[in-house]
Design an enzyme around this catalytic site. Sequence first.
Site, short mmCIF file in Angstrom:
data_model
loop_
_atom_site.label_atom_id
_atom_site.label_comp_id
_atom_site.label_asym_id
_atom_site.label_seq_id
_atom_site.Cartn_x
_atom_site.Cartn_y
_atom_site.Cartn_z
N HIS A 182 3.82 -2.18 3.12
CA HIS A 182 3.72 -0.83 2.58
C HIS A 182 5.02 -0.47 1.88
O HIS A 182 6.10 -0.61 2.47
CB HIS A 182 3.45 0.20 3.68
CG HIS A 182 2.12 0.05 4.33
ND1 HIS A 182 1.84 -0.95 5.23
CD2 HIS A 182 0.97 0.76 4.19
CE1 HIS A 182 0.58 -0.84 5.64
NE2 HIS A 182 0.03 0.19 5.01
N ASP A 227 0.82 -1.21 0.00
CA ASP A 227 0.00 0.00 0.00
C ASP A 227 0.86 1.26 0.00
O ASP A 227 2.00 1.26 0.48
CB ASP A 227 -0.88 0.04 1.25
CG ASP A 227 -1.98 -1.01 1.24
OD1 ASP A 227 -2.03 -1.82 0.30
OD2 ASP A 227 -2.77 -1.02 2.21
#
Length: 216
Positions: free
Chosen positions: A185, A35
Amino acid sequence: MNIIPVKTPLVVKKMFPKYIWDIPTAKRVLYLTFDDGPTPEITHWVLKTLKQYQAKATFFCIGDNVKKHPEILKDILAEGHTVGNHTQNHLRGWKTSTKLYLENTLTAQKTIDSHIQNSESRIKNLFRPPYGKITNKQGKQLISLGYKIIMWDVISFDWDKNISKQTCLNNVITKAKSGSIIVFHDSIKAQKNMKFALPKVLAHFAKLGFTFEAIV
């Protein structure tokens, strides 16, 4: 202390059955997701690391980051990974009106699509809400537009400065199982823990006979 558990409880999955929390399979397959990118300092490192294990993943991109770094989006797709929508400005759904949330998501989609020349590469139907926070109304409207809302089975907490690199690694290797959707992430905030954990996660599960596939 984190309120969100490392592994999503079954009761939560049953409460929101239209969201995708994992992908049931009899095969040894894991679904790595990243992400908040693309991020120049991080995303290319992730791509290189994944390639070492012939691993495919799904990148949930912030539209504004795509706008700044469209060449990285193209590199992600060129490596055979898939791309999902993470809103244009990383909005928190619980604190955003449905109208603004949908407008921001559609803006992100236009941003992503505008930088992809090959129409066959366009990924229009994958969406992950930033922070995992989305209202029922927002979710219903996105689903009605054809989006698959991708949540997770296991979250690494790589961005959390209060956990160690080893804890980040343990969060994944002790909780993931066949079909798990795992969250990392590709962001500056997460890089310390993620860069430690990701290669070890890949090595650990590859040794156990797992493969890593992108969500489609």
